[in-house]
Design an enzyme around this catalytic site. Sequence first.
Site, mmCIF file in Angstrom:
data_model
loop_
_atom_site.group_PDB
_atom_site.id
_atom_site.type_symbol
_atom_site.label_atom_id
_atom_site.label_comp_id
_atom_site.label_asym_id
_atom_site.label_seq_id
_atom_site.Cartn_x
_atom_site.Cartn_y
_atom_site.Cartn_z
ATOM 1 N N TYR A 191 106.511 6.633 82.061
ATOM 2 C CA TYR A 191 106.883 5.596 83.022
ATOM 3 C C TYR A 191 106.594 4.184 82.506
ATOM 4 C CZ TYR A 191 107.232 9.440 86.398
ATOM 5 O OH TYR A 191 107.567 10.599 87.041
ATOM 6 N N LYS A 219 102.875 20.080 77.491
ATOM 7 C CA LYS A 219 104.063 20.743 76.940
ATOM 8 C C LYS A 219 103.881 20.700 75.426
ATOM 9 C CE LYS A 219 108.228 22.447 77.574
ATOM 10 N NZ LYS A 219 108.437 23.791 78.092
#
Length: 363
Positions: free
Chosen positions: A148, A198
């Site tokens: 972000y 991840k």
Amino acid sequence: MLERRKTAMYKIAVLAGDGIGPEVMAEAVKVLRAVEKKFGLEFEFREGLAGGAAIDVHGMPLPESTVKLCGECDAVLFGAVGGPKWDGVESRLRPERAILGLRKHFGLYANLRPAVLFPPLIDASPLKREIVEELDLLIVRELTGGLYFGTPKGRDESGGKVRAFDTMTYTEHEIERVAHIAFKAAQKRRKRVTSVDKANVLETSRLWREVVEKVAAAYPDVELFHMYVDNCSMQMVINPGQFDVILTENTFGDILSDESAVLTGSIGMLPSASLGDKQPYLYEPTHGSAPDIAGSGRANPIACILSASMMLEYSFGASDAASAIKQAVTRALNGGYRTADIYSGKGRLVSTAEMGDIVVDYI
Ligand code: NAD
């Protein structure tokens, strides 16, 4: 988390905001007044404008006077901001910018969102009773880094082909400081941290894993598990009881915390805290300003009341008063009192202010 001060006098910045913000805030303040006397605390509430309410007066969602007020206080209690009246304003002036501005200004990099299922509300969850009854988890989300905020981000065009890009970036320091918050929180709970990443695909996740493992060495009493985010989103609906503290980066945390919210039945029940290296920290319900029910007395004030309870615990070290609030909420629910969002035809339907009064009675 702070130790309790000897002189237990605290200044609280109260930014009620818009829509149901002022309605739920009034109940949280009422509850804080009730614990004040009982637990030897003293609060000075200082009101400031934020969101649409500030746009109407100052033309901006987070005026300098509000930032100054917060800086002079020990903690910030935030209601909710936004509403159709300000939907047309340009994006940098949107009411929601007030929260982003406060997080940035005060360096609040860790967002804590507990998701607890209160037993009397078990049937309000979309999951089956036997799956959801063990739910009691805390998501610690990194709040100021990652996708972000990473640069470069933008859009360009070459040879008639348009491309858009964002950058996911994390430094060792950003990971380390939020990991410490998660491990410290786990020490006060069931002593399990599940770090979600991840790492099979992303370089930032591989660094995340390495740093979290290093930090874990300082907390031998806490067990560390790693889980890929896709598996975690599945495990949260298959077996949410396995989780104690979930530690994750900004984007994954944004998605997983909304998933955890829905498991508990109503967004009107969920508090949050945003912490940094120094006070003031910020506490707010996770819901928005709910313009559809604003002014009708139907808002559930429990998320805001529980946010105040987190403030007592994390900013003032007053765990006794914090638990008294949580217990009073449980007793109100056990007593069958329900605001409209958690009412299923059984028990007594009460208004926002009545729910606040009932919680006060149980304190
Ligand atoms: P919302 O959370 O305001 O409402 C979603 C739904 O949940 C609505 O049906 C609402 O009635 C219900 N709801 C929310 N809080 C409730 C409560 N305490 N008790 C009972 N029911 C409750 O989300 P939205 O409708 O997407 O957004 C409305 C406005 O709030 C928008 O302007 C949005 O930008 C803003 N918003 C602000 C924040 C914030 O201040 N932190 C967060 C999210 C949305």
